[in-house]
Design a protein around this motif. Structure first.
Motif, short mmCIF file in Angstrom:
data_model
loop_
_atom_site.label_atom_id
_atom_site.label_comp_id
_atom_site.label_asym_id
_atom_site.label_seq_id
_atom_site.Cartn_x
_atom_site.Cartn_y
_atom_site.Cartn_z
N GLY A 81 0.78 -1.23 0.00
CA GLY A 81 0.00 0.00 0.00
C GLY A 81 0.81 1.27 0.00
N THR A 82 2.16 1.18 -0.06
CA THR A 82 2.99 2.39 -0.05
C THR A 82 2.80 3.17 -1.35
OG1 THR A 82 4.65 1.37 1.38
CG2 THR A 82 5.34 3.28 0.08
N ARG A 83 2.45 4.44 -1.23
CA ARG A 83 2.22 5.28 -2.41
C ARG A 83 2.95 6.60 -2.29
NH1 ARG A 83 -3.99 5.89 -3.43
NH2 ARG A 83 -3.96 6.38 -1.22
N PHE A 84 3.30 7.17 -3.43
CA PHE A 84 4.01 8.45 -3.51
C PHE A 84 3.22 9.39 -4.41
CE2 PHE A 84 7.14 5.30 -2.47
CZ PHE A 84 8.03 5.93 -1.60
N ARG A 85 3.42 10.68 -4.20
CA ARG A 85 2.70 11.67 -5.01
C ARG A 85 3.25 11.75 -6.43
NH1 ARG A 85 -0.98 14.50 -2.52
NH2 ARG A 85 -1.00 14.65 -0.24
N ASP A 86 4.57 11.55 -6.58
CA ASP A 86 5.16 11.69 -7.91
C ASP A 86 6.51 10.97 -7.96
OD1 ASP A 86 7.03 13.40 -6.59
OD2 ASP A 86 5.74 15.13 -6.98
N GLU A 87 7.09 10.91 -9.16
CA GLU A 87 8.37 10.22 -9.34
C GLU A 87 9.49 10.90 -8.58
OE1 GLU A 87 9.52 9.41 -13.31
OE2 GLU A 87 7.71 8.26 -13.81
N ALA A 88 9.42 12.22 -8.44
CA ALA A 88 10.48 12.94 -7.74
C ALA A 88 10.62 12.45 -6.30
CB ALA A 88 10.20 14.45 -7.77
N ALA A 89 9.50 12.14 -5.66
CA ALA A 89 9.54 11.66 -4.27
C ALA A 89 10.21 10.29 -4.20
CB ALA A 89 8.13 11.58 -3.70
N ILE A 90 10.00 9.47 -5.21
CA ILE A 90 10.63 8.15 -5.24
C ILE A 90 12.12 8.28 -5.50
CG2 ILE A 90 10.66 5.92 -6.42
CD1 ILE A 90 7.70 6.36 -7.06
N VAL A 91 12.49 9.17 -6.40
CA VAL A 91 13.92 9.40 -6.67
C VAL A 91 14.62 9.88 -5.40
CG1 VAL A 91 15.58 10.82 -7.94
CG2 VAL A 91 13.62 9.79 -9.14
N ARG A 92 13.98 10.75 -4.64
CA ARG A 92 14.57 11.22 -3.39
C ARG A 92 14.81 10.06 -2.43
NH1 ARG A 92 11.07 15.65 -4.18
NH2 ARG A 92 9.48 14.76 -2.80
N LEU A 93 13.85 9.15 -2.34
CA LEU A 93 14.03 7.97 -1.49
C LEU A 93 15.23 7.15 -1.95
CD1 LEU A 93 13.05 5.90 0.69
CD2 LEU A 93 11.68 4.85 -1.14
N LEU A 94 15.32 6.89 -3.25
CA LEU A 94 16.42 6.09 -3.79
C LEU A 94 17.76 6.77 -3.56
CD1 LEU A 94 14.85 4.89 -7.17
CD2 LEU A 94 15.02 3.62 -5.03
N GLU A 95 17.79 8.08 -3.65
CA GLU A 95 19.05 8.82 -3.46
C GLU A 95 19.43 8.93 -1.98
OE1 GLU A 95 18.37 12.53 -5.41
OE2 GLU A 95 18.81 11.73 -7.42
N HIS A 96 18.48 9.31 -1.14
CA HIS A 96 18.78 9.54 0.27
C HIS A 96 19.07 8.25 1.03
CE1 HIS A 96 16.40 13.60 0.08
NE2 HIS A 96 17.53 13.63 -0.58
N ARG A 97 18.49 7.16 0.59
CA ARG A 97 18.68 5.88 1.26
C ARG A 97 19.57 4.93 0.46
NH1 ARG A 97 16.89 5.47 6.63
NH2 ARG A 97 14.94 6.62 6.88
N ARG A 98 20.30 5.47 -0.48
CA ARG A 98 21.05 4.62 -1.40
C ARG A 98 21.99 3.64 -0.68
NH1 ARG A 98 22.80 3.66 -6.36
NH2 ARG A 98 24.96 3.02 -6.58
N ALA A 99 22.77 4.14 0.27
CA ALA A 99 23.75 3.27 0.95
C ALA A 99 23.05 2.09 1.63
CB ALA A 99 24.56 4.07 1.96
N GLU A 100 21.93 2.36 2.30
CA GLU A 100 21.20 1.28 2.98
C GLU A 100 20.57 0.31 1.99
OE1 GLU A 100 18.92 3.10 6.59
OE2 GLU A 100 19.38 4.70 5.15
N LEU A 101 20.04 0.84 0.89
CA LEU A 101 19.42 -0.02 -0.12
C LEU A 101 20.45 -0.92 -0.79
CD1 LEU A 101 17.04 2.63 -1.70
CD2 LEU A 101 16.34 0.66 -0.33
N VAL A 102 21.59 -0.37 -1.15
CA VAL A 102 22.63 -1.17 -1.79
C VAL A 102 23.14 -2.24 -0.83
CG1 VAL A 102 24.98 -1.11 -2.70
CG2 VAL A 102 23.32 0.61 -3.44
N ALA A 103 23.35 -1.87 0.43
CA ALA A 103 23.82 -2.85 1.42
C ALA A 103 22.81 -3.98 1.60
CB ALA A 103 24.07 -2.15 2.76
#
Length: 217
Positions: A81-103
């Motif tokens: 059920g996780t939803r975002f308003r736009d692609e920019a918000a998803i890109v911010r998540l991928l960028e800000h949490r990149r180290a944790e996601l890659v790990a």
């Protein structure tokens, strides 16, 4: 529906690979599954009408998409059920949490989750039973929770992280035990904490649980 009435329903994050992005996914209402990219990471999304509610059909879609994706690579499921308003918000998540996601992608590469469920007789310690199951199953990681049925029975639920190719052997080890086994499935319970709660509330404390390492649910 008009564009402004739509949000982006996000199902999982993975490394950008053709086999992940071109897999035959089945979604509801003909909404296409597309991918938002940031460097070598992608998030799988589809349009979702604003104000839409959860349903059994949406849960089936969620499980179907994740199952299909996990056959082609390692995926990090987002909470249903996780939803975002736009692609920019998803890109911010991928960028800000990149180290944790890659790990997390590196740690979970080639691995899967198995679920176990069993009744615990009255007077028996559920934690001890979980330890006994672990000694037979020999998982890489283990978490458990204790619940109660409407009839008052004590139910032990265990999740194990295993090497995906080991699933048949894992099941054979448990044949002599009285546990229900499900899986292999994506590693829902072995994700970074911020993915196990709604992303919009990622700064709030997570809910606690019972056991040595309580399963998020």
């Amino acid at each position: 529906p008009e564009t402004e009435s739509l949000m982006l329903y996000c199902l999982f994050i993975a490394r950008a690979r053709p086999e992940i992005e071109t897999a035959p996914y089945r979604t509801l209402g003909g909404w296409p599954l597309t991918f938002v990219r940031s460097q070598d990471l992608v998030a799988a999304v589809r349009p979702s009408p604003a104000g839409s509610r959860s349903s059994p059909e949406l849960m089936l879609e969620y499980n179907s998409v994740l199952s299909a994706a996990s056959r082609h690579g390692t995926v990090l499921p987002l909470r249903f059920g996780t939803r975002f308003r736009d692609e920019a918000a998803i890109v911010r998540l991928l960028e800000h949490r990149r180290a944790e996601l890659v790990a997390a992608l590196e740690r979970l590469e080639g691995k899967a989750e198995m679920g176990l469920r069993t009744r615990v007789p009255a007077g028996e310690d559920p934690q001890r039973r979980a330890v006994e199951i672990d000694s037979v199953a020999r998982p890489l990681e283990s978490r458990f929770d204790v619940r109660w049925s409407p009839q008052g029975e004590t139910i032990l639920e265990v999740v194990h992280l295993i090497e995906r190719p080991e699933a048949p052997t894992y099941r054979q080890r448990l044949e002599s035990t009285s546990v229900e086994v499900t899986g292999p499935r994506p590693p829902y319970h072995f994700l970074p904490q911020f993915l196990r709660v709604p992303v919009k509330a990622e700064r709030r404390p997570g809910r606690g649980g019972r056991g040595r390492s309580a399963a998020a649910g």
